[in-house]
Design an enzyme around this catalytic site. Sequence first.
Site, mmCIF file in Angstrom:
data_model
loop_
_atom_site.group_PDB
_atom_site.id
_atom_site.type_symbol
_atom_site.label_atom_id
_atom_site.label_comp_id
_atom_site.label_asym_id
_atom_site.label_seq_id
_atom_site.Cartn_x
_atom_site.Cartn_y
_atom_site.Cartn_z
ATOM 1 N N GLU A 60 0.912 -1.544 0.438
ATOM 2 C CA GLU A 60 0.082 0.266 -0.422
ATOM 3 C C GLU A 60 1.051 0.839 -0.190
ATOM 4 O OE1 GLU A 60 -2.775 1.697 2.685
ATOM 5 O OE2 GLU A 60 -3.005 0.770 2.897
ATOM 6 N N HIS A 98 9.723 9.560 -16.961
ATOM 7 C CA HIS A 98 8.765 8.802 -16.931
ATOM 8 C C HIS A 98 8.663 7.324 -18.037
ATOM 9 C CE1 HIS A 98 6.851 10.874 -13.364
ATOM 10 N NE2 HIS A 98 7.282 10.974 -12.917
ATOM 11 N N GLU A 100 6.081 5.614 -18.848
ATOM 12 C CA GLU A 100 5.237 5.394 -19.779
ATOM 13 C C GLU A 100 5.563 6.251 -21.405
ATOM 14 O OE1 GLU A 100 3.417 5.111 -15.701
ATOM 15 O OE2 GLU A 100 4.991 6.310 -16.391
ATOM 16 N N CYS A 128 1.062 8.302 -13.166
ATOM 17 C CA CYS A 128 0.448 10.224 -12.444
ATOM 18 C C CYS A 128 -0.270 11.022 -13.493
ATOM 19 C CB CYS A 128 2.083 10.772 -12.791
ATOM 20 S SG CYS A 128 2.893 11.292 -14.119
ATOM 21 N N CYS A 131 1.400 11.806 -17.117
ATOM 22 C CA CYS A 131 1.603 10.715 -17.991
ATOM 23 C C CYS A 131 0.288 10.142 -18.600
ATOM 24 C CB CYS A 131 2.539 9.350 -16.960
ATOM 25 S SG CYS A 131 4.023 10.016 -17.420
#
Length: 224
Positions: A60, A98, A100, A128, A131
């Site tokens: 988590e 990033h 992605e 995010c 992205c």
Amino acid sequence: MAQKEEAAAAEAPASQNGEDLDNLEDPEKLKELIELPPFEIVTGERLPVNFFKFQFRNVEYSSGRNKTFLCYVIEAQSKGGQVQATRGYLEDEHAAAHAEEAFFNTILPAFDPAIRYVVTWYVSSSPCAACADRIIKTLNKAKNLRLLILVGRLFMWEEPEIQAALRKLKEAGCRLRIMKPQDFEYVWQNFVEQEEGESKAFEPWEDIQENFLYYEEKLADILK
């Protein structure tokens, strides 16, 4: 409830792949860190075992996990029905870029209108907002692209901006899913380095199913 990592783990310096950093007072070590480039994308066919076990674990609170690992499968189908499949992975080394976005910049920068692309991503955490926006723009432009994103964890899912970005991804035609234990096993078998001549069975961590259900519920609430 998914596993919560101890905040105390941050007391000892650690690399982003779960490896302890040695004495940072060492001038050579400091020099090496200072000289790291501001942006680098690492690509390859298979990622190291310790990277997978640390980065993809569906905890988590992802303390110390400041990278994104993206494993991809591209199926390019011509009008004649022939399918060419390619696979590999991306890792964003530093905070300036990033994985992605790097995928569309380096792996699949252009789309042949005569080809139908079916792309599957297995990503350590969800995109995010920036992205997500890049993915949406690409999907709107490339109508012959179908994208399925399976994520190990939800990135900052409590933030309204992130929730809105995930909903926009769905509206743009992107399919979003939380990785099931079977998906982690698929990544292990197809994207993780194995000892030469050996293929070790995937060993799921204790709370993998519980954490999957936790994130699946959160994503369903966000997308409904």
